[in-house]
Design a protein around this motif. Structure first.
Motif, PDB file in Angstrom:
ATOM      1  N   VAL A 244       0.835  -1.198   0.000  1.00 31.87           N
ATOM      2  CA  VAL A 244       0.000   0.000   0.000  1.00 31.87           C
ATOM      3  C   VAL A 244       0.872   1.252   0.000  1.00 31.87           C
ATOM      4  O   VAL A 244       0.618   2.202  -0.748  1.00 31.87           O
ATOM      5  CB  VAL A 244      -0.955   0.008   1.211  1.00 31.87           C
ATOM      6  CG1 VAL A 244      -1.743   1.318   1.272  1.00 31.87           C
ATOM      7  CG2 VAL A 244      -1.906  -1.178   1.141  1.00 31.87           C
ATOM      8  N   ALA A 245       1.906   1.267   0.807  1.00 30.46           N
ATOM      9  CA  ALA A 245       2.791   2.440   0.881  1.00 30.46           C
ATOM     10  C   ALA A 245       3.457   2.707  -0.456  1.00 30.46           C
ATOM     11  O   ALA A 245       3.621   3.861  -0.870  1.00 30.46           O
ATOM     12  CB  ALA A 245       3.851   2.220   1.961  1.00 30.46           C
ATOM     13  N   ASP A 246       3.845   1.642  -1.144  1.00 31.61           N
ATOM     14  CA  ASP A 246       4.525   1.792  -2.430  1.00 31.61           C
ATOM     15  C   ASP A 246       3.549   2.175  -3.527  1.00 31.61           C
ATOM     16  O   ASP A 246       3.875   2.949  -4.424  1.00 31.61           O
ATOM     17  CB  ASP A 246       5.235   0.487  -2.786  1.00 31.61           C
ATOM     18  CG  ASP A 246       6.238   0.667  -3.911  1.00 31.61           C
ATOM     19  OD1 ASP A 246       6.994   1.653  -3.882  1.00 31.61           O
ATOM     20  OD2 ASP A 246       6.276  -0.182  -4.827  1.00 31.61           O
ATOM     21  N   PHE A 247       2.326   1.654  -3.450  1.00 34.18           N
ATOM     22  CA  PHE A 247       1.343   1.909  -4.499  1.00 34.18           C
ATOM     23  C   PHE A 247       0.761   3.318  -4.407  1.00 34.18           C
ATOM     24  O   PHE A 247       0.458   3.941  -5.434  1.00 34.18           O
ATOM     25  CB  PHE A 247       0.215   0.877  -4.414  1.00 34.18           C
ATOM     26  CG  PHE A 247      -0.772   0.974  -5.536  1.00 34.18           C
ATOM     27  CD1 PHE A 247      -0.460   0.506  -6.802  1.00 34.18           C
ATOM     28  CD2 PHE A 247      -2.024   1.543  -5.324  1.00 34.18           C
ATOM     29  CE1 PHE A 247      -1.381   0.603  -7.840  1.00 34.18           C
ATOM     30  CE2 PHE A 247      -2.945   1.645  -6.353  1.00 34.18           C
ATOM     31  CZ  PHE A 247      -2.621   1.172  -7.616  1.00 34.18           C
ATOM     32  N   MET A 248       0.585   3.821  -3.195  1.00 36.93           N
ATOM     33  CA  MET A 248      -0.049   5.116  -3.006  1.00 36.93           C
ATOM     34  C   MET A 248       0.976   6.233  -3.074  1.00 36.93           C
ATOM     35  O   MET A 248       1.824   6.378  -2.200  1.00 36.93           O
ATOM     36  CB  MET A 248      -0.768   5.162  -1.652  1.00 36.93           C
ATOM     37  CG  MET A 248      -1.907   4.170  -1.517  1.00 36.93           C
ATOM     38  SD  MET A 248      -3.189   4.395  -2.748  1.00 36.93           S
ATOM     39  CE  MET A 248      -3.750   6.048  -2.367  1.00 36.93           C
ATOM     40  N   GLY A 249       0.916   7.033  -4.125  1.00 41.05           N
ATOM     41  CA  GLY A 249       1.819   8.160  -4.241  1.00 41.05           C
ATOM     42  C   GLY A 249       3.225   7.744  -4.608  1.00 41.05           C
ATOM     43  O   GLY A 249       3.491   6.593  -4.960  1.00 41.05           O
ATOM     44  N   GLN A 250       4.158   8.676  -4.522  1.00 41.35           N
ATOM     45  CA  GLN A 250       5.556   8.407  -4.854  1.00 41.35           C
ATOM     46  C   GLN A 250       6.395   8.501  -3.586  1.00 41.35           C
ATOM     47  O   GLN A 250       6.360   9.514  -2.888  1.00 41.35           O
ATOM     48  CB  GLN A 250       6.075   9.391  -5.903  1.00 41.35           C
ATOM     49  CG  GLN A 250       7.468   9.071  -6.412  1.00 41.35           C
ATOM     50  CD  GLN A 250       7.890   9.955  -7.561  1.00 41.35           C
ATOM     51  OE1 GLN A 250       7.146  10.830  -8.013  1.00 41.35           O
ATOM     52  NE2 GLN A 250       9.099   9.756  -8.061  1.00 41.35           N
ATOM     53  N   SER A 251       7.120   7.455  -3.305  1.00 43.04           N
ATOM     54  CA  SER A 251       7.897   7.389  -2.069  1.00 43.04           C
ATOM     55  C   SER A 251       9.318   6.922  -2.343  1.00 43.04           C
ATOM     56  O   SER A 251       9.582   6.188  -3.298  1.00 43.04           O
ATOM     57  CB  SER A 251       7.265   6.413  -1.059  1.00 43.04           C
ATOM     58  OG  SER A 251       5.999   6.847  -0.657  1.00 43.04           O
ATOM     59  N   ASN A 252      10.221   7.347  -1.484  1.00 44.31           N
ATOM     60  CA  ASN A 252      11.531   6.723  -1.373  1.00 44.31           C
ATOM     61  C   ASN A 252      11.385   5.553  -0.408  1.00 44.31           C
ATOM     62  O   ASN A 252      10.666   5.656   0.592  1.00 44.31           O
ATOM     63  CB  ASN A 252      12.550   7.711  -0.799  1.00 44.31           C
ATOM     64  CG  ASN A 252      12.710   8.940  -1.666  1.00 44.31           C
ATOM     65  OD1 ASN A 252      13.325   8.898  -2.717  1.00 44.31           O
ATOM     66  ND2 ASN A 252      12.147  10.066  -1.217  1.00 44.31           N
ATOM     67  N   HIS A 253      12.020   4.428  -0.705  1.00 43.59           N
ATOM     68  CA  HIS A 253      11.998   3.349   0.274  1.00 43.59           C
ATOM     69  C   HIS A 253      13.395   2.791   0.480  1.00 43.59           C
ATOM     70  O   HIS A 253      14.173   2.614  -0.453  1.00 43.59           O
ATOM     71  CB  HIS A 253      10.990   2.258  -0.079  1.00 43.59           C
ATOM     72  CG  HIS A 253      11.158   1.644  -1.432  1.00 43.59           C
ATOM     73  ND1 HIS A 253      12.053   0.645  -1.698  1.00 43.59           N
ATOM     74  CD2 HIS A 253      10.505   1.886  -2.585  1.00 43.59           C
ATOM     75  CE1 HIS A 253      11.959   0.295  -2.960  1.00 43.59           C
ATOM     76  NE2 HIS A 253      11.030   1.030  -3.530  1.00 43.59           N
ATOM     77  N   LEU A 254      13.689   2.560   1.755  1.00 49.87           N
ATOM     78  CA  LEU A 254      15.002   2.091   2.187  1.00 49.87           C
ATOM     79  C   LEU A 254      14.813   0.873   3.072  1.00 49.87           C
ATOM     80  O   LEU A 254      14.053   0.902   4.038  1.00 49.87           O
ATOM     81  CB  LEU A 254      15.725   3.195   2.978  1.00 49.87           C
ATOM     82  CG  LEU A 254      15.918   4.540   2.249  1.00 49.87           C
ATOM     83  CD1 LEU A 254      16.286   5.629   3.228  1.00 49.87           C
ATOM     84  CD2 LEU A 254      17.003   4.396   1.182  1.00 49.87           C
ATOM     85  N   ASP A 255      15.489  -0.210   2.744  1.00 52.72           N
ATOM     86  CA  ASP A 255      15.408  -1.426   3.544  1.00 52.72           C
ATOM     87  C   ASP A 255      16.503  -1.446   4.598  1.00 52.72           C
ATOM     88  O   ASP A 255      17.611  -0.936   4.381  1.00 52.72           O
ATOM     89  CB  ASP A 255      15.548  -2.662   2.658  1.00 52.72           C
ATOM     90  CG  ASP A 255      14.355  -2.860   1.749  1.00 52.72           C
ATOM     91  OD1 ASP A 255      13.347  -2.147   1.941  1.00 52.72           O
ATOM     92  OD2 ASP A 255      14.416  -3.707   0.848  1.00 52.72           O
ATOM     93  N   GLY A 256      16.182  -2.021   5.737  1.00 48.10           N
ATOM     94  CA  GLY A 256      17.175  -2.115   6.811  1.00 48.10           C
ATOM     95  C   GLY A 256      16.590  -2.859   7.989  1.00 48.10           C
ATOM     96  O   GLY A 256      15.657  -3.653   7.849  1.00 48.10           O
TER      97      GLY A 256
END
Length: 374
Positions: A244-256
């Motif tokens: 949902v976070a990735d699909f809604m709007g444009q985001s930077n995502h960082l794994d850790g």
């Protein structure tokens, strides 16, 4: 049809106009809709939002009666309609291609459903005139569909669906064939008409802007299931999953992983070694693998270092993308980390930033969305 024994999840006196109880639809070995239950309140505008193939159109067709569920039941105005054919469900539907009769005039297209119901001619003229005024097409009665613009055709389709005074209005991506400017205008018009009539509406779309700007609630679908349902603000600002976070709007995502927690904050150590302080997500403990989402519009950008020490990183601008009302800056922090920053067009400081500029970014901790991985 398998009889459903489970009670309604909306017991007692209710204003639920459309209810799905554990709907499943299979095509051979493929499950298009998987155990969906939902209720749509009277007068509500609810959007089914998701990528292609997620099951949203199949769900709409089940409500309309064009598809029979493999399991579960559909209720409209409290009445089970499992054995009721589409033409007896009192549903208005607008298709993606509008499905207007090319040989009929605007009047003939809109009046078709009334004629099929044997409405008296004088009443047909009155009701068609009223709905033409509502959709701002008075004077277009004698035109054929090929003489209309895309937006006008869409309004004819909407008028045809509404003139029969249905209990529920279903719209299947009705704006997808319009250009960007007209699509924005028709979002406003469609919502205006829906509100003026007060009709319960289900709207299928893959366009996040449409769903966010038009809906009272949004049901986000993934692989045949509803993975989150809530107000537009909730699904955008409080996503329930990485999808949902990735699909809604444009985001930077960082794994850790979570390195430590304190008070209402957590410190995330990303795979590239950055340490980012974020608001603490309930239930997440130290050492838990997470994905950190940061909306592009929330990242701060400057040619000068920020006075804060927390979540401040130096970088270099790799590229700039001008979008008219805003500008996107692609900032490289290290070999494995690039962030996208969106800023308004008239931001005076950012107008000075060029490609290859050395810049500083700041990620406000309260804007970080931390969700578990795996």
């Amino acid at each position: 049809m398998e009889e459903l024994e489970a009670p309604s999840p909306f017991p007692g006196p209710t204003m639920i106009d459309v209810e799905l109880r554990r709907i499943t639809k299979r095509f051979g070995d493929f499950t298009a809709v998987n155990d969906i239950s939902l209720g749509v309140e009277k007068g509500e505008f609810l959007s089914l939002l998701g990528p292609s193939g997620c099951g949203k159109t199949t769900t709409l067709r089940i409500i309309a009666g064009f598809e029979e569920p493999s399991k579960g039941s559909v209720f409209i105005k409290g009445r089970c309609v499992d054995d009721v054919p589409p033409y007896q469900r009192n549903i208005g539907m607008v298709f993606q291609n509008y499905a207007l009769f090319p040989h009929k005039t605007v009047f003939g297209n809109i009046a078709y459903g009334l004629r099929m119901r044997n409405i008296e001619k004088r009443e047909i003229r009155r009701r068609v005139g009223e709905i033409l005024e509502m959709v701002k097409l008075s004077g277009f009665e004698d035109r054929k569909p090929h003489q209309l613009s895309g937006g006008q055709q869409q309004r004819v389709a909407l008028a045809r669906a509404l003139v029969i005074r249905p209990d529920v209005l279903l719209l299947d991506e009705p704006l997808s064939n319009l250009d960007a400017k007209l699509r924005e205008e028709m979002r406003v018009e469609t919502k205006r008409i829906q509100q003026s009539v007060g009709i319960t509406t289900l709207y299928v779309t893959h366009d996040q802007v449409e769903a966010l700007s038009m809906s009272d609630r949004v049901a986000i679908m993934e692989q045949g299931s509803i993975v989150q349902m809530g107000t537009p603000r909730d699904v955008y600002e409080i996503p329930a999953s990485p999808f949902v976070a990735d699909f809604m709007g444009q985001s930077n995502h960082l794994d850790g992983e979570i390195a430590s927690t304190r008070d209402r904050e957590s410190e995330i150590r990303t795979e590239s070694g950055l340490r980012i302080v974020a608001k603490l997500t309930e239930g997440l403990q130290e050492k838990r693998r997470v994905r950190l989402f940061v909306r592009v519009e929330t990242v701060e950008l400057s040619l000068e270092p920020f006075p804060e020490r927390e979540n401040v990183f130096a970088g270099r601008v790799e590229s700039i993308s001008y979008h008219g009302s805003s500008t996107l800056y692609y900032v490289r922090l290290d070999e494995r980390t690039r962030l996208v920053v969106e800023k308004p067009r008239h931001d005076a400081q950012n107008m000075k930033i060029q490609e290859d500029s050395r810049v500083w970014i700041r990620i406000p901790p309260q804007e970080c969305i931390t969700l578990p991985l795996g």
